[in-house]
Design a protein around this motif. Structure first.
Motif, PDB file in Angstrom:
ATOM      1  N   LEU A 174       0.830  -1.204   0.000  1.00 19.10           N
ATOM      2  CA  LEU A 174       0.000   0.000   0.000  1.00 19.10           C
ATOM      3  C   LEU A 174       0.861   1.250   0.000  1.00 19.10           C
ATOM      4  O   LEU A 174       0.516   2.261  -0.622  1.00 19.10           O
ATOM      5  CB  LEU A 174      -0.909   0.008   1.233  1.00 19.10           C
ATOM      6  N   HIS A 175       1.982   1.184   0.698  1.00 16.78           N
ATOM      7  CA  HIS A 175       2.881   2.321   0.829  1.00 16.78           C
ATOM      8  C   HIS A 175       3.425   2.776  -0.521  1.00 16.78           C
ATOM      9  O   HIS A 175       3.313   3.939  -0.900  1.00 16.78           O
ATOM     10  CB  HIS A 175       4.030   1.933   1.774  1.00 16.78           C
ATOM     11  N   MET A 176       4.018   1.817  -1.247  1.00 17.91           N
ATOM     12  CA  MET A 176       4.707   2.150  -2.490  1.00 17.91           C
ATOM     13  C   MET A 176       3.883   1.850  -3.742  1.00 17.91           C
ATOM     14  O   MET A 176       4.362   2.057  -4.856  1.00 17.91           O
ATOM     15  CB  MET A 176       6.037   1.387  -2.567  1.00 17.91           C
ATOM     16  N   GLY A 177       2.654   1.382  -3.557  1.00 14.82           N
ATOM     17  CA  GLY A 177       1.834   1.071  -4.715  1.00 14.82           C
ATOM     18  C   GLY A 177       0.562   1.878  -4.814  1.00 14.82           C
ATOM     19  O   GLY A 177       0.051   2.105  -5.912  1.00 14.82           O
ATOM     20  N   ALA A 178       0.034   2.338  -3.654  1.00 11.75           N
ATOM     21  CA  ALA A 178      -1.293   2.951  -3.666  1.00 11.75           C
ATOM     22  C   ALA A 178      -1.346   4.336  -3.047  1.00 11.75           C
ATOM     23  O   ALA A 178      -1.810   5.283  -3.679  1.00 11.75           O
ATOM     24  CB  ALA A 178      -2.286   2.035  -2.954  1.00 11.75           C
ATOM     25  N   LEU A 179      -0.876   4.491  -1.805  1.00 12.87           N
ATOM     26  CA  LEU A 179      -1.218   5.677  -1.027  1.00 12.87           C
ATOM     27  C   LEU A 179      -0.113   6.704  -0.877  1.00 12.87           C
ATOM     28  O   LEU A 179      -0.391   7.907  -0.771  1.00 12.87           O
ATOM     29  CB  LEU A 179      -1.685   5.253   0.377  1.00 12.87           C
ATOM     30  N   GLY A 180       1.143   6.256  -0.812  1.00 13.68           N
ATOM     31  CA  GLY A 180       2.247   7.173  -0.538  1.00 13.68           C
ATOM     32  C   GLY A 180       2.521   8.141  -1.676  1.00 13.68           C
ATOM     33  O   GLY A 180       1.974   8.008  -2.783  1.00 13.68           O
ATOM     34  N   PRO A 181       3.380   9.124  -1.448  1.00 13.10           N
ATOM     35  CA  PRO A 181       3.696  10.109  -2.485  1.00 13.10           C
ATOM     36  C   PRO A 181       4.586   9.565  -3.598  1.00 13.10           C
ATOM     37  O   PRO A 181       4.717  10.181  -4.650  1.00 13.10           O
ATOM     38  CB  PRO A 181       4.412  11.216  -1.709  1.00 13.10           C
ATOM     39  N   LYS A 182       5.195   8.420  -3.375  1.00  6.89           N
ATOM     40  CA  LYS A 182       6.020   7.779  -4.398  1.00  6.89           C
ATOM     41  C   LYS A 182       5.470   6.379  -4.673  1.00  6.89           C
ATOM     42  O   LYS A 182       4.915   5.734  -3.789  1.00  6.89           O
ATOM     43  CB  LYS A 182       7.474   7.663  -3.926  1.00  6.89           C
ATOM     44  N   ARG A 183       5.659   5.906  -5.904  1.00  6.16           N
ATOM     45  CA  ARG A 183       5.164   4.581  -6.256  1.00  6.16           C
ATOM     46  C   ARG A 183       6.220   3.820  -7.045  1.00  6.16           C
ATOM     47  O   ARG A 183       7.067   4.410  -7.725  1.00  6.16           O
ATOM     48  CB  ARG A 183       3.884   4.677  -7.085  1.00  6.16           C
ATOM     49  N   VAL A 184       6.156   2.498  -6.935  1.00 12.15           N
ATOM     50  CA  VAL A 184       7.012   1.630  -7.731  1.00 12.15           C
ATOM     51  C   VAL A 184       6.493   1.632  -9.169  1.00 12.15           C
ATOM     52  O   VAL A 184       5.285   1.524  -9.399  1.00 12.15           O
ATOM     53  CB  VAL A 184       6.994   0.191  -7.183  1.00 12.15           C
ATOM     54  N   VAL A 185       7.380   1.772 -10.136  1.00 11.39           N
ATOM     55  CA  VAL A 185       6.981   1.791 -11.535  1.00 11.39           C
ATOM     56  C   VAL A 185       6.897   0.358 -12.060  1.00 11.39           C
ATOM     57  O   VAL A 185       7.893  -0.366 -12.088  1.00 11.39           O
ATOM     58  CB  VAL A 185       7.972   2.615 -12.388  1.00 11.39           C
ATOM     59  N   LEU A 186       5.685  -0.049 -12.441  1.00  8.80           N
ATOM     60  CA  LEU A 186       5.449  -1.340 -13.072  1.00  8.80           C
ATOM     61  C   LEU A 186       4.948  -1.101 -14.494  1.00  8.80           C
ATOM     62  O   LEU A 186       4.777   0.048 -14.916  1.00  8.80           O
ATOM     63  CB  LEU A 186       4.400  -2.139 -12.283  1.00  8.80           C
ATOM     64  N   GLN A 187       4.668  -2.160 -15.221  1.00 11.03           N
ATOM     65  CA  GLN A 187       3.998  -2.000 -16.498  1.00 11.03           C
ATOM     66  C   GLN A 187       2.559  -1.554 -16.233  1.00 11.03           C
ATOM     67  O   GLN A 187       2.027  -1.758 -15.137  1.00 11.03           O
ATOM     68  CB  GLN A 187       4.019  -3.312 -17.276  1.00 11.03           C
ATOM     69  N   PRO A 188       1.893  -0.917 -17.199  1.00  9.35           N
ATOM     70  CA  PRO A 188       0.540  -0.389 -16.966  1.00  9.35           C
ATOM     71  C   PRO A 188      -0.453  -1.396 -16.411  1.00  9.35           C
ATOM     72  O   PRO A 188      -1.323  -1.045 -15.618  1.00  9.35           O
ATOM     73  CB  PRO A 188       0.107   0.107 -18.355  1.00  9.35           C
ATOM     74  N   PHE A 191       2.260  -5.766 -14.495  1.00 10.20           N
ATOM     75  CA  PHE A 191       3.248  -6.820 -14.675  1.00 10.20           C
ATOM     76  C   PHE A 191       4.655  -6.288 -14.412  1.00 10.20           C
ATOM     77  O   PHE A 191       4.908  -5.087 -14.424  1.00 10.20           O
ATOM     78  CB  PHE A 191       3.163  -7.407 -16.085  1.00 10.20           C
ATOM     79  N   MET A 192       5.584  -7.205 -14.192  1.00 14.83           N
ATOM     80  CA  MET A 192       6.957  -6.844 -13.821  1.00 14.83           C
ATOM     81  C   MET A 192       7.693  -6.162 -14.977  1.00 14.83           C
ATOM     82  O   MET A 192       7.674  -6.654 -16.101  1.00 14.83           O
ATOM     83  CB  MET A 192       7.735  -8.098 -13.399  1.00 14.83           C
ATOM     84  N   PRO A 193       8.391  -5.044 -14.697  1.00 19.52           N
ATOM     85  CA  PRO A 193       9.270  -4.440 -15.706  1.00 19.52           C
ATOM     86  C   PRO A 193      10.657  -5.058 -15.600  1.00 19.52           C
ATOM     87  O   PRO A 193      10.933  -5.840 -14.686  1.00 19.52           O
ATOM     88  CB  PRO A 193       9.302  -2.973 -15.281  1.00 19.52           C
ATOM     89  N   ALA A 194      11.533  -4.700 -16.499  1.00 22.41           N
ATOM     90  CA  ALA A 194      12.918  -5.173 -16.424  1.00 22.41           C
ATOM     91  C   ALA A 194      13.683  -4.389 -15.361  1.00 22.41           C
ATOM     92  O   ALA A 194      13.420  -3.209 -15.127  1.00 22.41           O
ATOM     93  CB  ALA A 194      13.593  -5.009 -17.783  1.00 22.41           C
ATOM     94  N   ALA A 195      14.610  -5.045 -14.692  1.00 20.72           N
ATOM     95  CA  ALA A 195      15.460  -4.375 -13.707  1.00 20.72           C
ATOM     96  C   ALA A 195      16.475  -3.487 -14.436  1.00 20.72           C
ATOM     97  O   ALA A 195      16.782  -3.726 -15.606  1.00 20.72           O
ATOM     98  CB  ALA A 195      16.167  -5.418 -12.853  1.00 20.72           C
ATOM     99  N   PRO A 196      17.038  -2.458 -13.785  1.00 18.39           N
ATOM    100  CA  PRO A 196      16.786  -2.047 -12.401  1.00 18.39           C
ATOM    101  C   PRO A 196      15.453  -1.317 -12.265  1.00 18.39           C
ATOM    102  O   PRO A 196      14.985  -0.664 -13.189  1.00 18.39           O
ATOM    103  CB  PRO A 196      17.965  -1.121 -12.101  1.00 18.39           C
ATOM    104  N   TYR A 197      14.875  -1.431 -11.065  1.00 21.29           N
ATOM    105  CA  TYR A 197      13.562  -0.864 -10.815  1.00 21.29           C
ATOM    106  C   TYR A 197      13.686   0.556 -10.268  1.00 21.29           C
ATOM    107  O   TYR A 197      14.698   0.921  -9.663  1.00 21.29           O
ATOM    108  CB  TYR A 197      12.810  -1.752  -9.818  1.00 21.29           C
ATOM    109  N   HIS A 198      12.655   1.350 -10.454  1.00 23.20           N
ATOM    110  CA  HIS A 198      12.727   2.725  -9.976  1.00 23.20           C
ATOM    111  C   HIS A 198      11.357   3.220  -9.519  1.00 23.20           C
ATOM    112  O   HIS A 198      10.338   2.536  -9.698  1.00 23.20           O
ATOM    113  CB  HIS A 198      13.299   3.648 -11.051  1.00 23.20           C
ATOM    114  N   ILE A 199      11.331   4.417  -8.934  1.00 24.17           N
ATOM    115  CA  ILE A 199      10.093   4.998  -8.431  1.00 24.17           C
ATOM    116  C   ILE A 199       9.777   6.280  -9.192  1.00 24.17           C
ATOM    117  O   ILE A 199      10.626   6.839  -9.887  1.00 24.17           O
ATOM    118  CB  ILE A 199      10.182   5.319  -6.921  1.00 24.17           C
ATOM    119  N   ALA A 200       8.545   6.730  -9.019  1.00 23.28           N
ATOM    120  CA  ALA A 200       8.102   7.975  -9.642  1.00 23.28           C
ATOM    121  C   ALA A 200       7.108   8.637  -8.697  1.00 23.28           C
ATOM    122  O   ALA A 200       6.617   8.003  -7.743  1.00 23.28           O
ATOM    123  CB  ALA A 200       7.452   7.693 -11.000  1.00 23.28           C
ATOM    124  N   ASP A 201       6.806   9.907  -8.939  1.00 20.21           N
ATOM    125  CA  ASP A 201       5.768  10.573  -8.153  1.00 20.21           C
ATOM    126  C   ASP A 201       4.450   9.838  -8.365  1.00 20.21           C
ATOM    127  O   ASP A 201       4.106   9.462  -9.485  1.00 20.21           O
ATOM    128  CB  ASP A 201       5.611  12.030  -8.590  1.00 20.21           C
TER     129      ASP A 201
END
Length: 570
Positions: A174-188, A191-201
């Motif tokens: 919930l922290h990094m996927g839904a509610l927090g100010p930053k989120r993990v970047v996945l495919q739309p 699904f899993m993206p290629a590493a390395p992984y990153h965050i966005a607003d």
């Protein structure tokens, strides 16, 4: 060896004194090393600022006190042989396990993001709050990250306490996927993206409408009890609810939020917890304006199938149909209007199917064959599989057989996900959903919490407590002794005691962990009059257990939360 020692000591008082001092030093050093606790956060660095604002205000003062100590238990031996057994050694190892629960100030940083073209300046507070005994001794500390929008009136500003479930999962999702100010970047589609992984607003953060406090259960994240024995106290329905209740009480006390509108948001087992917290705190004078139950399970009789409990098979069927349609395993006329098909399946499952299962072995052969034919039509499974499993298809069977012709298994948390399935039916192997999202979330959060939030700790962040083994595998289910675990009664109690309390149930159509029809069934059996039922609303998503990993569903989730909060506020 004894003779050599005597000879050394006979050389005089000076040599004897030197050796005595050396022996004392070695013994003391050894004891200190053996009793080292797991490391606490290192001294917090100066508050990091990502904006050129005024100097941040200091965090609330922390009561002074010495580090808490736990007495060491003596070793136990086998009462029959007098010798220590392997089991005894394991117990001693658990007794020796200790964590530093010395209270230290939280780390405070200031940040800014842009949401819908508007700048949001906010403060992030990362730290641990103590869970104490009545005499003030700290038994555990719970890790949290609080995001508060700058320049707001605390009396009018809502605060949402959010957590994931498991039991045994940190609130990283919930922290990094839904509610927090930053989120993990996945495919739309999540699904899993290629590493390395990153965050966005996070454009769908709740922060523009409510302050958010993300909390990790004891044994997960950076939350720990002082020792293994105390950990067991919080590994159960009752202890877990009491710990979260105390955390919320202490947070609103230390941060002056008693007058703020209060909300709870739990996911999965977090909904079980949220319902329990609402009932628990209602008895202590703390009321909530609203509770959001995402991927809900309150009554485990709707999930746990047994030889005498056919209910889960009935409630899972509409989810099987939805997933089978996604993978093009149904007849074209059923896939044409999926909403209509779902309603058709719900009606059939609750009537014809339920009656057939209730007959058990007494069902007539003709009726049994009719049920097999219809189940095959609604699930995409072969008639042979349905016959073999006696009309009762559990989740592991469905996920294994649906795409067996392609040698793929579908996801349990999200039936849209697939992965290779070389294992036999009934084996857990792995969930393609979890395997796709665990690496990005784990990697990104560990970097984010230590760099952007400045929370420095050598302690491992436990995404899943059960991965560590030990006591966590023995979760105490409480009311299970009376039947199935259930906190629906606690939610009902909270709603009856507070006629203003609103409840939002969020359901993913592709979720096999907490099926949407099971959630509907639970809500319909709360024994509430129409006066209270109008306080409950439902939102559905074309997604799975974690509805927010899908971009479109995440955007809808944010809109649904805004509408819900507006209705819940005076």
């Amino acid at each position: 060896m004894p003779n050599a020692t005597i000879a050394l000591f006979s050389r005089g008082d000076r040599m004897r004194s030197l050796l005595t001092a050396l022996a004392v030093f070695v013994i003391f050093s050894t004891l200190c090393w053996a009793q080292q606790p797991e490391s606490a956060p290192t001294q917090a660095p100066p508050a990091k600022t990502t904006t050129k604002e005024k100097k941040p205000s200091p965090p609330p003062k922390v009561p002074e006190g010495k580090p808490q100590e736990t007495p060491t238990s003596s070793e136990e031996s086998n009462p029959e042989t007098g010798k220590e057994t392997p089991a005894d050694k394991d117990k001693d190892k658990e007794k020796d396990e200790r964590y530093d629960v010395t209270e230290v100030p939280p780390v405070v940083t200031h940040h800014q993001i842009t949401v819908d073209g508007k700048a949001l300046r906010y403060t992030a507070t990362a730290g641990r709050l103590p869970i104490k005994r009545d005499d003030g001794k700290i038994e555990a500390e719970m890790f949290f990250v609080a995001y508060t929008l700058d320049g707001q009136d605390a009396a009018r500003r809502p605060v949402t306490f959010a957590f994931n479930g498991g039991p045994g999962s940190a609130s990283i999702w919930l922290h990094m996927g839904a509610l927090g100010p930053k989120r993990v970047v996945l495919q739309p589609n999540g699904f899993m993206p290629a590493a390395p992984y990153h965050i966005a607003d996070n454009q769908n953060t709740l922060l523009d409408r409510s302050d958010v406090v993300m909390v990790d259960a004891i044994g997960t994240g950076f939350s720990r009890a002082a020792n293994a024995e105390l950990t067991k106290k919080y590994l159960g329905v009752k202890g877990d609810i009491e710990a979260f209740g105390e955390f919320i009480r202490l947070y609103i006390t230390r941060y002056d939020r008693w007058s703020s509108p209060l909300f709870l948001l739990g996911e999965s087992y977090g909904t079980t917890r949220a319902a329990g917290i609402a009932g628990h705190l209602a008895e202590r004078g703390i009321s909530f304006n609203g509770i959001t139950l995402l991927s809900m399970v309150l009554n485990f009789q709707t999930l746990e199938w047994t030889k005498t409990n056919d209910q889960p098979y009935i409630l899972l069927l509409p989810s099987y149909t939805t997933i089978a349609a996604y993978h093009k395993k149904l007849a074209p006329e059923l896939e044409q209007d999926l909403n209509k098909t779902r309603q058709e399946v719900e009606q059939w499952a609750s009537h014809d199917y339920a009656l057939a299962l209730a007959k058990g072995d007494a069902i007539a052969p003709e009726e049994r064959q009719k049920i097999i034919d219809q189940l095959a039509r609604y699930t995409g499974l072969s008639k042979e599989v349905i016959d073999t499993y006696d009309l009762r298809i559990d989740v592991l069977t469905f996920t294994h057989y649906l795409l067996l012709d392609k040698k793929l298994r579908v996801g349990r948390l999200d039936g849209r996900f697939t992965g290779p399935d070389p294992e036999t039916p009934g084996s857990r192997f792995y969930d393609p959903t979890g395997s796709a999202i665990l690496p990005p979330y784990t990697s990104v959060f560990n970097n984010y919490v230590r760099t952007e939030l400045g929370y420095k700790s050598d302690m491992p962040y436990r995404v899943f407590a059960f991965q560590e083994g030990g006591a966590f595998g023995k979760w105490e289910w409480g009311s299970a002794i009376e039947g199935f675990p259930d906190t629906a009664t606690a939610l009902r109690a909270a709603m009856v005691k507070n006629p203003y309390l609103k409840v939002l149930v969020m359901e993913g159509y592709y979720d096999l962990a907490t099926p949407f029809y099971a959630a509907d069934y639970t809500i319909d059996h709360l024994d509430l009059s129409s006066t209270y039922r109008k306080n409950i609303s439902t939102a559905t998503y074309d997604s799975g257990h974690m509805v927010y990993i899908d971009t479109n569903s995440h955007a809808k989730m944010k809109k649904d939360l805004i509408n819900f909060m507006e209705k819940s506020l005076p």
